[in-house]
Write an enzyme that holds these catalytic residues in place. Structure first.
Site, PDB file in Angstrom:
ATOM      1  N   CYS A  90     -50.313  22.552 -11.691  1.00 27.54           N
ATOM      2  CA  CYS A  90     -49.600  22.911 -10.467  1.00 27.54           C
ATOM      3  C   CYS A  90     -48.491  23.910 -10.812  1.00 27.54           C
ATOM      4  CB  CYS A  90     -49.002  21.653  -9.838  1.00 27.54           C
ATOM      5  SG  CYS A  90     -47.806  21.992  -8.535  1.00 27.54           S
TER       6      CYS A  90
ATOM      7  N   CYS B 258     -49.934  18.627  -2.078  1.00 29.75           N
ATOM      8  CA  CYS B 258     -48.764  19.215  -2.728  1.00 29.75           C
ATOM      9  C   CYS B 258     -48.422  20.560  -2.066  1.00 29.75           C
ATOM     10  CB  CYS B 258     -49.056  19.423  -4.212  1.00 29.75           C
ATOM     11  SG  CYS B 258     -47.822  20.423  -5.052  1.00 29.75           S
TER      12      CYS B 258
ATOM     13  N   GLU C 235       0.278  10.399 -10.855  1.00 31.38           N
ATOM     14  CA  GLU C 235      -0.913   9.752 -11.422  1.00 31.38           C
ATOM     15  C   GLU C 235      -2.102  10.012 -10.507  1.00 31.38           C
ATOM     16  OE1 GLU C 235       0.122   5.627 -11.320  1.00 31.38           O
ATOM     17  OE2 GLU C 235       1.988   5.969 -12.408  1.00 31.38           O
TER      18      GLU C 235
ATOM     19  N   CYS D  48     -47.536  14.872  -7.427  1.00 27.72           N
ATOM     20  CA  CYS D  48     -48.672  15.776  -7.444  1.00 27.72           C
ATOM     21  C   CYS D  48     -49.342  15.568  -8.799  1.00 27.72           C
ATOM     22  CB  CYS D  48     -48.181  17.216  -7.309  1.00 27.72           C
ATOM     23  SG  CYS D  48     -49.388  18.430  -7.845  1.00 27.72           S
TER      24      CYS D  48
ATOM     25  N   SER E  54       0.864  -1.180   0.000  1.00 21.80           N
ATOM     26  CA  SER E  54       0.000   0.000   0.000  1.00 21.80           C
ATOM     27  C   SER E  54       0.905   1.235   0.000  1.00 21.80           C
ATOM     28  CB  SER E  54      -0.962  -0.026   1.174  1.00 21.80           C
ATOM     29  OG  SER E  54      -0.246   0.151   2.347  1.00 21.80           O
ATOM     30  N   LEU E  55       0.333   2.394   0.162  1.00 21.44           N
ATOM     31  CA  LEU E  55       1.116   3.617   0.036  1.00 21.44           C
ATOM     32  C   LEU E  55       1.079   4.404   1.321  1.00 21.44           C
ATOM     33  CD1 LEU E  55      -0.149   4.820  -3.452  1.00 21.44           C
ATOM     34  CD2 LEU E  55       2.168   4.078  -2.925  1.00 21.44           C
TER      35      LEU E  55
ATOM     36  N   LYS F  10      -4.911   9.179  -8.090  1.00 21.65           N
ATOM     37  CA  LYS F  10      -5.120   8.003  -7.245  1.00 21.65           C
ATOM     38  C   LYS F  10      -6.586   7.620  -7.372  1.00 21.65           C
ATOM     39  CE  LYS F  10      -3.989   6.123  -2.731  1.00 21.65           C
ATOM     40  NZ  LYS F  10      -5.240   5.513  -2.335  1.00 21.65           N
TER      41      LYS F  10
ATOM     42  N   ASP G  68     -10.102   5.907  -6.955  1.00 18.60           N
ATOM     43  CA  ASP G  68     -10.786   5.396  -5.781  1.00 18.60           C
ATOM     44  C   ASP G  68     -11.639   4.187  -6.167  1.00 18.60           C
ATOM     45  OD1 ASP G  68     -11.519   5.207  -3.199  1.00 18.60           O
ATOM     46  OD2 ASP G  68     -12.863   6.945  -3.192  1.00 18.60           O
TER      47      ASP G  68
ATOM     48  N   CYS H  31     -49.440  23.486  -4.643  1.00 15.74           N
ATOM     49  CA  CYS H  31     -50.786  23.802  -5.136  1.00 15.74           C
ATOM     50  C   CYS H  31     -51.882  23.215  -4.263  1.00 15.74           C
ATOM     51  CB  CYS H  31     -50.951  23.299  -6.563  1.00 15.74           C
ATOM     52  SG  CYS H  31     -51.028  21.504  -6.679  1.00 15.74           S
TER      53      CYS H  31
ATOM     54  N   LYS I 242      -3.102  13.061  -0.442  1.00 19.11           N
ATOM     55  CA  LYS I 242      -4.557  12.923  -0.367  1.00 19.11           C
ATOM     56  C   LYS I 242      -5.274  14.260  -0.575  1.00 19.11           C
ATOM     57  CE  LYS I 242      -6.058   9.423   1.420  1.00 19.11           C
ATOM     58  NZ  LYS I 242      -6.360   8.038   1.149  1.00 19.11           N
TER      59      LYS I 242
ATOM     60  N   LYS J  48       5.401   9.094  -7.925  1.00 21.84           N
ATOM     61  CA  LYS J  48       6.344   7.969  -7.947  1.00 21.84           C
ATOM     62  C   LYS J  48       7.677   8.407  -8.535  1.00 21.84           C
ATOM     63  CE  LYS J  48       2.494   4.841  -8.819  1.00 21.84           C
ATOM     64  NZ  LYS J  48       1.792   3.948  -9.756  1.00 21.84           N
TER      65      LYS J  48
ATOM     66  N   TYR K 158      -1.451   0.696 -13.582  1.00 26.48           N
ATOM     67  CA  TYR K 158      -0.418   1.654 -13.171  1.00 26.48           C
ATOM     68  C   TYR K 158       0.870   1.017 -12.680  1.00 26.48           C
ATOM     69  CZ  TYR K 158      -2.855   0.545  -8.817  1.00 26.48           C
ATOM     70  OH  TYR K 158      -3.463  -0.116  -7.801  1.00 26.48           O
TER      71      TYR K 158
HETATM   72  S1  IVH Z   1       0.630   2.477  -6.799  1.00 28.57           S
HETATM   73  C1  IVH Z   1       3.577   0.152  -4.527  1.00 28.57           C
HETATM   74  N1  IVH Z   1      -0.884   4.015  -8.297  1.00 28.57           N
HETATM   75  O1  IVH Z   1      -4.012   2.996  -3.871  1.00 28.57           O
HETATM   76  C2  IVH Z   1       2.621   0.973  -5.241  1.00 28.57           C
HETATM   77  N2  IVH Z   1      -1.891   2.900  -6.455  1.00 28.57           N
HETATM   78  O2  IVH Z   1      -2.833   3.008  -1.103  1.00 28.57           O
HETATM   79  C3  IVH Z   1       1.246   0.829  -4.749  1.00 28.57           C
HETATM   80  N3  IVH Z   1      -4.288   3.285  -6.216  1.00 28.57           N
HETATM   81  O3  IVH Z   1      -3.782  -0.470  -3.321  1.00 28.57           O
HETATM   82  C4  IVH Z   1       0.181   1.267  -5.611  1.00 28.57           C
HETATM   83  N4  IVH Z   1      -4.501   4.612  -7.954  1.00 28.57           N
HETATM   84  O4  IVH Z   1      -5.536   0.394  -4.948  1.00 28.57           O
HETATM   85  C5  IVH Z   1      -0.834   3.206  -7.218  1.00 28.57           C
HETATM   86  N5  IVH Z   1      -2.105   5.382  -9.709  1.00 28.57           N
HETATM   87  C6  IVH Z   1      -2.056   4.566  -8.655  1.00 28.57           C
HETATM   88  C7  IVH Z   1      -3.205   4.259  -7.874  1.00 28.57           C
HETATM   89  C8  IVH Z   1      -3.061   3.422  -6.769  1.00 28.57           C
HETATM   90  C9  IVH Z   1      -5.139   4.007  -6.957  1.00 28.57           C
HETATM   91  C10 IVH Z   1      -4.663   2.522  -5.004  1.00 28.57           C
HETATM   92  C11 IVH Z   1      -4.328   1.052  -5.099  1.00 28.57           C
HETATM   93  C12 IVH Z   1      -3.456   0.745  -3.915  1.00 28.57           C
HETATM   94  C13 IVH Z   1      -3.742   1.900  -3.005  1.00 28.57           C
HETATM   95  C14 IVH Z   1      -2.516   2.177  -2.166  1.00 28.57           C
END
Ligand code: IVH
Length: 678
Positions: free
Chosen positions: A437, A414, A116, A432, A84-85, A118, A120, A417, A320, A296, A232
């Site tokens: 009306c 309503c 890039e 209505c 994850s990030l 992110k 959702d 009216c 974020k 990145k 990505y």
């Molecule tokens: S890179 C090691 N790029 O964010 C790199 N993640 O918090 C890890 N996500 O599980 C992911 N857009 O579901 C990357 N352009 C993007 C992304 C992205 C959405 C999500 C992804 C990951 C989560 C990490």
């Protein structure tokens, strides 16, 4: 060639053509063919497959309808863990990240980044072996996820085979590519609307809808959901090397994997931050939900050198956006009447800032929704704003209940009216029923005048209300009877403003056909459907006369819309309104039917034959281009052939063309005539 062989070839060429158009549409976001032409290709293939089931191949694009349901998901092991990030909540934390990267790279100064959006949604890994899609899994705990192969195969933007150019290097023998599965906001709204009508539970947001749609044991359900993917990154890979993140994104796109076109290469951290700021501004207008920007380090060797901590890489950070949700209190619940008489309960809120915009009202949709969420007057609620969509109450904050909250019920009269209100069987809304009306009249006229409809400037909500209340407007047709003298003396009107309004009303008297159709406010006829109707029928008269069957011939128009259009034009009051508008002097500009996107005189209706090899594209791609322009591609040269396109090493077809005096183009001449398309 036997007939069977000819059919087999046609089917293969259709499959290739469809795959090519999928690539143009999903990976490049640059289709070269209209939706209806695409549908026609798919229909031809489906019909042939029905007639010749023995010739259906497992990789046919028609097979994206679902595999036999599973009992449970099998585990899917990620060879390289899906990390994850780490988050940065403000710009200072992004600079901290940059300084840390610099320090770990021994003072390296020029660090290029890739930024890039992110997305959702939910992360997936898709495994290709020698270019064939072999498996797909969710992220799970990062080491092991769920095997959702059949479901991912149902997502139209995920190719079943990677594209390899005929002369380029082969695809990697193994590629575990990672990306985000998501749903566009518009598609999410439509899905929820259908579920609301069907009495099914709603999804809270596009992310939940995407996750719920992907994690289905029955892939036919996934197939029916409008899921998309952007890729990505890669996990394990054999038979290929990348030197930078940017190169990777470009290569993924060449292989036909959709990559977010909003991604940017940023030569400095400052530019990455600028990108973050500009995306934050654009965020509400994007078609999908994003929760930030991922920055990145571009160079892969540096990524390796930086390595990772236990759960996140040191070479990337998620910046974020401020959340799009906030808490506030419901002060009151009022009821608004729309142009079709639907009563919509609306929460009046203590003003609260949601992602930088002050929100004071939120739609509660209908009575069932209020019951389901158990929203009461005085409740604390979470509100959410998504794009330019009206803010919405997600749920109540139960811990903040005091007991003093009061239950709301829909009025039986309503509010505009005093007319009777009923809830029709099978409907979730109250209506209505009084056609005169004033609230309905006001809303209908406002819609009529709005942008994309008749485009009457200066006719806002307040003015319409005033004119209806003063008895000057009973329908949209009355607008064209308004004189300056009628307006003078009304609050807010002086000589100049009265003149301006009358001028902008008369300036609206020559709408295009789609504008006029949209302005009428026919149920289910938004501007897109209005465009479809206009493109197909060309004139107002033809639309008015159309039968439900004829309407349903149009791709994109189903039973519901067809029924709505025919019932609109069969209702005497509506026919009267249209007549009155025309009598008042409105001239609807006709559309040109059948003149679809890309039809071009060089190609439209022409019969074209290809021979030899082209250096710039495959024959299937070339065929797809010219058929997108309205030409028909055949295999054999005859007197009926209009053009032969001869690549390298042409065969006997060229001789025959010369013998018959058919026009022959070499590749250069051919490309010349495709200019503007490619
Ligand atoms: S890179 C090691 N790029 O964010 C790199 N993640 O918090 C890890 N996500 O599980 C992911 N857009 O579901 C990357 N352009 C993007 C992304 C992205 C959405 C999500 C992804 C990951 C989560 C990490």
């Amino acid at each position: 060639m036997t007939e069977q062989e000819e059919i087999r070839r046609r089917m293969e060429s259709l499959r290739q053509e469809i795959r090519f158009h999928d690539y143009r549409y999903y990976a490049l976001d640059a289709p070269v063919i209209s939706d209806s032409d695409y549908d026609a290709l798919l229909r031809e293939l489906t019909d042939l497959e029905k007639a010749y089931p023995g010739l259906v191949t497992p990789d046919s694009p028609t097979q994206r309808v679902g595999f036999p349901p599973l009992d449970r998901f099998e585990p899917f092991v990620h060879e390289v863990p899906m990390l994850s990030l780490e988050n940065a909540m403000n710009e200072e934390e992004v600079f901290d990240f940059h300084r840390r990267v610099q320090r770990l790279l021994a003072g390296e100064n020029e660090i290029v980044y890739v930024a890039e959006p992110k997305m959702d949604g939910l992360a997936v890994e898709v495994l290709y072996e020698n270019g064939l899609l072999m498996g797909a899994g969710t992220r799970g705990d990062g080491m092991v996820g769920e095997d959702v192969t059949p479901n991912v195969k149902m997502i139209r933007s995920v190719p079943w085979t990677l594209r390899a150019p005929p002369e380029g290097p082969a695809v990697p023998s193994r590629l575990a590519v990672r990306g985000e599965v998501f749903m566009d906001r518009k598609d999410f709204e439509a899905l929820n609307e259908n579920r609301r009508n069907a009495g099914e539970p709603l999804f809270a947001n596009p992310r939940n809808a995407a996750a719920g749609s992907l994690r289905q044991l029955d892939s036919a359900i996934t197939a029916s959901r409008p899921l998309k993917t952007y890729f990505y990154g890669v996990g394990s890979m054999e038979g290929w090397e990348f030197t930078s993140q940017w190169e990777m994104l470009e290569q993924l796109r060449h292989w036909g994997l959709p990559v977010n076109p909003r991604s940017r290469r940023c030569p400095t951290i400052k530019e990455a931050l600028e990108y973050f700021r500009s995306l934050a501004m654009e965020r509400d207008r994007l078609p999908y939900d994003t929760d930030g920007v991922v920055i990145k380090v571009d160079r892969i060797d540096w990524q390796r050198q930086l390595g990772e901590k236990s759960r996140s890489p040191r070479w990337a950070i998620a910046c974020k956006f401020p959340p799009h949700e906030a808490q506030t209190r419901v002060k009151d619940i009022i009821v608004q009447v729309g142009r079709t008489g639907v009563l919509t309960p609306v929460a009046v809120l203590d003003p609260v800032s949601v992602g930088g915009v002050t929100v004071q009202r939120a739609t509660l949709h209908n009575e069932d929704e209020i019951r389901r969420k158990d929203i009461r007057l005085g409740d604390w609620v979470k509100v959410r704003r998504a794009g330019d969509v009206i803010p919405e109450v997600i749920e109540i904050v139960r811990e903040k209940r005091t007991g003093a909250e009061t239950v709301f019920s829909m009025p039986d009269r309503c509010p505009a009216c005093e007319g009777g209100v009923i809830r029709l069987p099978g409907e979730s809304v109250h209506r209505c029923l009084n056609v005169s009306c004033p609230a309905q009249i006001k809303a209908a006229i406002r819609h009529f005048a709005s942008r994309g409809a008749m485009n009457i400037d200066g006719l806002g909500k307040e003015t319409v209300s005033l004119l209806v209340e003063r008895g000057l407007l009973k329908s949209a047709a009355d607008l064209y009877r308004l004189r300056k003298e009628n307006l003078l003396g009304l609050p807010g009107f002086a000589e100049k403003s009265a003149e301006n309004l009358v001028a902008s009303i008369s300036g609206s008297m020559q709408p295009s056909l789609p504008e006029f159709l949209f302005a009428l406010g026919i149920y289910h006829v938004g501007s897109h459907v209005a465009e479809l109707l206009a493109a197909h029928f060309g004139s107002l008269d033809a639309v008015r006369r159309a039968t439900a069957e004829e309407l349903q011939q149009i791709s994109g128009i189903g039973e519901k819309v067809a029924f709505s259009v025919t019932s609109y034009f069969s209702h005497p009051a509506n026919r009267r309104l249209v007549e009155e508008l025309l009598r008042a002097g409105i001239r609807v500009r006709e559309s040109h039917p059948a003149r679809q996107w890309g039809v071009d005189a060089t190609w439209a209706g022409k019969t074209v034959v290809f021979t030899g090899t082209l250096s710039s594209m495959t024959r299937q791609e070339a065929a797809a281009h010219v058929s997108a322009m309205g030409a028909k591609v055949t295999d054999n040269v005859s007197r009926k052939t209009d053009m032969v396109i001869a690549g390298k090493d042409p065969g006997s077809k060229l001789e025959k063309a010369n013998r018959l005096g058919v026009v022959v183009l070499n590749e250069e001449e051919f490309l010349d005539r495709l200019k503007g398309i490619l």
